[in-house]
Every structure is written in C-alpha cells, then in structure tokens.
Design an enzyme around this catalytic site. Structure first.
Site, PDB file in Angstrom:
ATOM      1  N   TRP A  39       8.054   4.259   4.025  1.00  0.00           N
ATOM      2  CA  TRP A  39       7.426   3.399   5.045  1.00  0.00           C
ATOM      3  C   TRP A  39       6.522   2.357   4.403  1.00  0.00           C
ATOM      4  CZ3 TRP A  39      10.309   5.132   8.678  1.00  0.00           C
ATOM      5  CH2 TRP A  39      10.459   6.492   8.887  1.00  0.00           C
ATOM      6  N   GLU A  59      -1.078   3.297   9.738  1.00  0.00           N
ATOM      7  CA  GLU A  59      -2.480   3.384   9.284  1.00  0.00           C
ATOM      8  C   GLU A  59      -3.233   4.508  10.019  1.00  0.00           C
ATOM      9  OE1 GLU A  59      -4.468  -0.102   8.043  1.00  0.00           O
ATOM     10  OE2 GLU A  59      -2.598  -1.078   7.468  1.00  0.00           O
ATOM     11  N   PHE A 102       0.878  -1.171   0.000  1.00  0.00           N
ATOM     12  CA  PHE A 102       0.000   0.000   0.000  1.00  0.00           C
ATOM     13  C   PHE A 102       0.917   1.223   0.000  1.00  0.00           C
ATOM     14  CE2 PHE A 102      -3.139   2.727   2.239  1.00  0.00           C
ATOM     15  CZ  PHE A 102      -4.348   2.296   1.703  1.00  0.00           C
ATOM     16  N   ALA A 103       1.087   1.842  -1.155  1.00  0.00           N
ATOM     17  CA  ALA A 103       2.096   2.907  -1.278  1.00  0.00           C
ATOM     18  C   ALA A 103       1.422   4.277  -1.293  1.00  0.00           C
ATOM     19  CB  ALA A 103       2.941   2.688  -2.530  1.00  0.00           C
ATOM     20  N   GLN A 116      -1.001  -7.697  45.819  1.00  0.00           N
ATOM     21  CA  GLN A 116      -2.036  -6.866  45.218  1.00  0.00           C
ATOM     22  C   GLN A 116      -1.475  -5.950  44.120  1.00  0.00           C
ATOM     23  OE1 GLN A 116      -4.128  -3.854  47.644  1.00  0.00           O
ATOM     24  NE2 GLN A 116      -5.936  -5.123  47.357  1.00  0.00           N
ATOM     25  N   GLU A 165       4.541   9.388   1.925  1.00  0.00           N
ATOM     26  CA  GLU A 165       5.758   9.930   1.291  1.00  0.00           C
ATOM     27  C   GLU A 165       6.604  10.590   2.372  1.00  0.00           C
ATOM     28  OE1 GLU A 165       4.716  12.505  -1.942  1.00  0.00           O
ATOM     29  OE2 GLU A 165       3.604  10.904  -2.975  1.00  0.00           O
ATOM     30  N   PRO A 166       7.867  10.882   2.042  1.00  0.00           N
ATOM     31  CA  PRO A 166       8.724  11.512   3.051  1.00  0.00           C
ATOM     32  C   PRO A 166       8.088  12.786   3.635  1.00  0.00           C
ATOM     33  CG  PRO A 166      10.038  10.828   1.161  1.00  0.00           C
ATOM     34  CD  PRO A 166       8.607  10.554   0.804  1.00  0.00           C
ATOM     35  N   GLY A 191      -8.622  -0.959   7.166  1.00  0.00           N
ATOM     36  CA  GLY A 191      -7.285  -1.291   7.660  1.00  0.00           C
ATOM     37  C   GLY A 191      -7.149  -1.016   9.146  1.00  0.00           C
ATOM     38  N   GLY A 203       2.813  12.150   5.442  1.00  0.00           N
ATOM     39  CA  GLY A 203       2.472  10.977   6.241  1.00  0.00           C
ATOM     40  C   GLY A 203       1.033  11.087   6.721  1.00  0.00           C
TER      41      GLY A 203
HETATM   42  N1  COS Z   1     -14.312   7.580   3.513  1.00  0.00           N
HETATM   43  C1  COS Z   1     -14.670   8.142   2.345  1.00  0.00           C
HETATM   44  N2  COS Z   1     -14.330   9.413   2.012  1.00  0.00           N
HETATM   45  C2  COS Z   1     -13.603  10.104   2.897  1.00  0.00           C
HETATM   46  C3  COS Z   1     -13.193   9.570   4.144  1.00  0.00           C
HETATM   47  C4  COS Z   1     -13.590   8.253   4.432  1.00  0.00           C
HETATM   48  N3  COS Z   1     -13.245   7.674   5.591  1.00  0.00           N
HETATM   49  N4  COS Z   1     -12.484  10.506   4.812  1.00  0.00           N
HETATM   50  C5  COS Z   1     -12.441  11.593   4.028  1.00  0.00           C
HETATM   51  N5  COS Z   1     -13.121  11.349   2.863  1.00  0.00           N
HETATM   52  C6  COS Z   1     -13.359  12.270   1.753  1.00  0.00           C
HETATM   53  C7  COS Z   1     -14.035  13.528   2.262  1.00  0.00           C
HETATM   54  O1  COS Z   1     -15.441  13.351   2.312  1.00  0.00           O
HETATM   55  C8  COS Z   1     -13.620  14.534   1.232  1.00  0.00           C
HETATM   56  O2  COS Z   1     -14.439  14.407   0.092  1.00  0.00           O
HETATM   57  P1  COS Z   1     -14.998  15.709  -0.701  1.00  0.00           P
HETATM   58  O3  COS Z   1     -13.743  16.411  -1.185  1.00  0.00           O
HETATM   59  O4  COS Z   1     -15.833  15.129  -1.793  1.00  0.00           O
HETATM   60  O5  COS Z   1     -15.745  16.499   0.302  1.00  0.00           O
HETATM   61  C9  COS Z   1     -12.199  14.093   0.859  1.00  0.00           C
HETATM   62  O6  COS Z   1     -12.121  12.720   1.226  1.00  0.00           O
HETATM   63  C10 COS Z   1     -11.140  14.886   1.588  1.00  0.00           C
HETATM   64  O7  COS Z   1     -11.401  14.744   2.976  1.00  0.00           O
HETATM   65  P2  COS Z   1     -10.825  15.749   4.046  1.00  0.00           P
HETATM   66  O8  COS Z   1     -11.057  17.153   3.599  1.00  0.00           O
HETATM   67  O9  COS Z   1     -11.360  15.341   5.381  1.00  0.00           O
HETATM   68  O10 COS Z   1      -9.255  15.444   3.937  1.00  0.00           O
HETATM   69  P3  COS Z   1      -8.051  15.906   4.837  1.00  0.00           P
HETATM   70  O11 COS Z   1      -6.926  16.242   3.963  1.00  0.00           O
HETATM   71  O12 COS Z   1      -8.512  16.922   5.838  1.00  0.00           O
HETATM   72  O13 COS Z   1      -7.616  14.547   5.590  1.00  0.00           O
HETATM   73  C11 COS Z   1      -7.576  12.852   7.249  1.00  0.00           C
HETATM   74  C12 COS Z   1      -8.413  13.810   6.419  1.00  0.00           C
HETATM   75  C13 COS Z   1      -6.691  13.569   8.232  1.00  0.00           C
HETATM   76  C14 COS Z   1      -8.586  11.986   7.982  1.00  0.00           C
HETATM   77  C15 COS Z   1      -6.700  11.966   6.321  1.00  0.00           C
HETATM   78  O14 COS Z   1      -5.726  12.740   5.706  1.00  0.00           O
HETATM   79  C16 COS Z   1      -6.051  10.812   7.030  1.00  0.00           C
HETATM   80  O15 COS Z   1      -6.686   9.779   7.295  1.00  0.00           O
HETATM   81  N6  COS Z   1      -4.723  10.950   7.322  1.00  0.00           N
HETATM   82  C17 COS Z   1      -3.940   9.839   7.854  1.00  0.00           C
HETATM   83  C18 COS Z   1      -3.372   9.054   6.747  1.00  0.00           C
HETATM   84  C19 COS Z   1      -2.873   7.734   7.212  1.00  0.00           C
HETATM   85  O16 COS Z   1      -3.573   6.982   7.874  1.00  0.00           O
HETATM   86  N7  COS Z   1      -1.648   7.421   6.829  1.00  0.00           N
HETATM   87  C20 COS Z   1      -1.078   6.170   7.112  1.00  0.00           C
HETATM   88  C21 COS Z   1      -0.728   5.570   5.800  1.00  0.00           C
HETATM   89  S1  COS Z   1      -0.814   3.872   5.716  1.00  0.00           S
HETATM   90  S2  COS Z   1       0.646   3.279   6.861  1.00  0.00           S
END
Ligand code: COS
Length: 379
Positions: A156, A362, A123-124, A278, A127-128, A241, A131
């Site tokens: 990562w 995640e 799952f890529a 305890q 990025e640097p 995930g 995150g």
């Molecule tokens: N399911 C479906 N759509 C989603 C969603 C979800 N769970 N979360 C957000 N979206 C959609 C939003 O509805 C929005 O859509 P519209 O543009 O049509 O309104 C779009 O995605 C952008 O959402 P948002 O504005 O909330 O994005 P942000 O940039 O503010 O980011 C977070 C939201 C912080 C929740 C997200 O960036 C995140 O999960 N970050 C962590 C990433 C992560 O887990 N990295 C680990 C990588 S794998 S090791």
C-alpha cells in the site's frame, strides 16, 4: 478564540485554491481515468511551495506552518483528491527528514522534494501482515560492517513508482516496537522492486504499489534517527500526517457539497427546484454543519502543532471526524443528485469513492479511536 488567518496562511490557501480551480478540478476525472497524475502538475505544485508547506525555507520549503499546510491541503483535495494524497505524503516525508535527519540527509533529500526534482516522496511502513499493527513488521535490516542490508516487503505504498526517496521501516533488533529503525532509500537502489498498481475504489490517479526489498544495501548514513527509534519516528510523522488526511477529507467533502447545492438550485421536480424541499434542505444543512465541525477540528490540531504543543489526540480526533463526516457528506451529495448522482456524468460519485479511503489510510478510524481513548484513560 481567534479564527482569523495570518497573511501567510491566507496567501498559501489562496494559491492552492486558485490552482485547484484553474487546473485540478478540470483534470481530476482524466487523472482518474489514466491512473496517473500529470508529472508537470506535481512540478508546478512544487514550484508554488506546495510540496514543502511546513518545511524551512532554507531547504526549499514555504515555511508557512501546519495551519497553512492544512488549508492548502483542503483546497488541493477540493480540486483533486488523488493529487492531494500525493502532496500529503510528499510533505510528510519532507517534514520527517527535516525533523529527524542529519544535516547531510536534510540537504540531500529535502530540497529535491520541495523543488519537484523528485516528483514525490514515499512512506514505506505498512506490510502485508502489518497494517494497523506496524510493531509486527517483518522487514529486517541487518548490519554488515558499515552497511545495512534490507530484506522484506511493503504494501500500500502511495507514489511508490514515482518517488525519489522512500522512508523505510525495518526491524534491526528484537520483536516489538523497540526493535524498529528507519532508513532513507533512494529510488533505483539495486534490489528495490516496485510491484503493479493496486486497482483501487478511489483516488485512482494516485498510484499505490507493493515494494520488495531483495537485499537492498544502503550505507550507515541511510539510518534516519537513532537505531531502534524508528517506531517513534513513524508515530510522530503519522500524527502530522493525520492532520493532512483530515484536511483532505474536508476538501473532498467541500467539493461534493458545493456540487449538491448547485444541483439543488438547478434541478426541478414537481414544478420547482428540489432545493425548495425540506428533505433536500436538511441534507444540505447537516452536511454544512458537519463539514464546518470537521474543518474546525483540523484547524485546531494544526494550530496546536504550530504552537509546538501536544496534538496527537487532536489529530486523531480531526482525522476520524473529518473522514467519517466526508463519507456522509459525499453520500448525501450523491443522494441529492438522484439517478444522475449514480453515474459518471457528475463528479458526486467520484467524491464518494475518493473520500472512503480517508477512513482507512494513515490509521483506520478504529485506530484513531484507540489513540483517543488510550490518551483519556492514561490521563
Ligand atoms: N508519538 C511519539 N511516540 C509514540 C506515539 C506518538 N504519537 N505513539 C506511540 N509512541 C511510542 C510510545 O510512547 C511507546 O514508547 P515506549 O516504548 O518508549 O513506551 C512506543 O511508541 C510504542 O507505543 P505503543 O505501545 O502504544 O505501540 P502499539 O504497538 O500499541 O501501537 C498504535 C500504537 C496502535 C497507535 C500504532 O500502532 C498505530 O498508530 N497504528 C496505526 C498505524 C498506521 O497509521 N498505519 C497506516 C500506515 S501509513 S498509510
């Protein structure tokens, strides 16, 4: 509220449990030392249906659902956390291709993941410089006729050196989340370079690598989902995930607590088993209670997913709570073991190191809190 398991869920859990006891728990320390998981273990897990637990049988999966997947994940993590994360990401890749792929993409990749022909999927996304904020990614995909050329770097990436297929996110449009698309890239595609393994605190049997995309060219049929729809694909995949990582945290903590209980019964100080004190009992009681809370949150999120009801907030709560509980539970397990807990003679310290990353990958605990709070305030 019915907390009983179906026959299928019980069977999947018991299969994973038996394999964790018979093989993984005995080999986890060696996988850590060697910095790799025996590929035969991954193939065996695929043959037991564990690489596509929630994937349709027609694509080689077990078609057993999200709850069965969470139960299996906890059992595998109880045996070996590094093997569990390899399983988690491979299942996530299989599910995301099943959900968003064309029939041709599904048929090409999913059976290879579920059968073990591919040792893993990757799952890529990160990025640097992107995150927690994947919307800021810099990797680009530019269209040239009927082909896409991908340029950039990812960081990562779990199993990036052994994966058969990568789900890769790249910018195809303007800035922000709407300009991101998702692609399927096969291992060995010219221009895709795999960097050296990260030297990590825990889950050291699972490999984590940077990737470089130096004009990686793929066909138009490599696009997963619609152009510009990649960010939502990532978010939806991560929702599922996060149930898997919550379940992994539960499994790691279960292993640590089981060992703490055994040690508390065996170890004698002041003429009696330390479990009679305890101070030790309270540590065990707190751990058991937090662990059950974590397990229930994970199963609730998985149950909602099985019922095809919204589960994004519940998955974030489950992952946040389970990963933070696992940190406390594994830390207490080290404490119960005293000086021995601080040595590699006992697995307690490995569980503590392994659990730490569940608060990070995640989506960090901070991101889970953001997801939960945003949903509350939006409502
Ligand atoms: N399911 C479906 N759509 C989603 C969603 C979800 N769970 N979360 C957000 N979206 C959609 C939003 O509805 C929005 O859509 P519209 O543009 O049509 O309104 C779009 O995605 C952008 O959402 P948002 O504005 O909330 O994005 P942000 O940039 O503010 O980011 C977070 C939201 C912080 C929740 C997200 O960036 C995140 O999960 N970050 C962590 C990433 C992560 O887990 N990295 C680990 C990588 S794998 S090791």
């Amino acid at each position: 509220m019915d907390l009983s398991l179906t026959e299928t869920q019980t069977m999947v859990r018991d299969t994973a449990r038996a394999y964790a006891d018979r093989v993984l728990a005995k080999r986890a320390a060696a996988f850590e030392r060697e910095g790799r998981i025996d590929p035969d273990v991954l193939r065996e897990m695929a043959s037991m249906g564990l690489m596509g637990v929630n994937v349709p049988a027609a694509l080689g999966g077990a078609e057993a659902g999200a709850t069965a997947y969470a139960l299996a994940m906890s059992e595998i993590a109880r045996g070996c956390a590094a093997t569990a994360v390899t399983m988690a990401v491979t299942n996530m890749v299989g599910e995301v291709i099943t959900s968003f792929g064309t029939p041709a993409q599904r048929e090409r990749y999913v059976p290879r993941l579920t059968s073990g022909e591919y040792l893993a999927g990757s799952f890529a996304l990160s990025e640097p410089e992107a995150g927690s904020d994947p919307g800021a990614m810099r990797t680009t995909a530019t269209r040239h006729g009927d082909r896409w050329v991908i340029r950039g770097a990812k960081q990562w990436i779990t199993s990036g050196d052994i994966a058969g297929v990568f789900v890769v996110w790249a910018r195809t449009g303007g800035p922000g989340t709407a300009g991101i698309s998702c692609f399927l890239v096969e291992n060995g595609t010219p221009g895709l370079r795999v960097g050296r393994h990260e030297d990590k605190m825990g889950i050291r049997g699972s490999t984590t690598v940077p990737l470089e995309f130096d004009e990686v060219t793929v066909g138009h049929d490599a696009l997963l989902g619609v152009e510009g729809g990649g960010f939502k694909v990532a978010m939806m995949a991560l929702d599922g995930g996060r149930i898997g990582i919550g379940a992994q945290a539960v499994g790691i903590a279960t292993a640590a607590l089981d060992e703490a209980v055994t040690y508390a019964k065996d170890r004698k100080q002041f003429g009696q088993a330390i479990g009679n004190f305890q101070a030790v009992q309270w540590m065990l009681a707190d751990s058991r209670t937090e662990l059950d809370g974590a397990r229930l949150l994970v199963l609730r999120a998985a149950g909602l997913k099985d019922e095809q009801r919204p589960f994004s907030t519940e998955a974030a709560m489950a992952k946040m709570f389970a990963s933070e509980a696992a940190w406390r539970v594994t830390n207490r397990a080290v404490q119960v073991h005293g000086g021995y807990g601080y040595t590699r003679e006992f697995p307690a310290e490995r569980h503590m190191r392994d659990s730490r990353v569940t608060m990070i990958y995640e989506g960090t605990s901070e991101i889970q809190r953001l997801v939960i709070a945003r949903a509350m305030l939006r409502g």
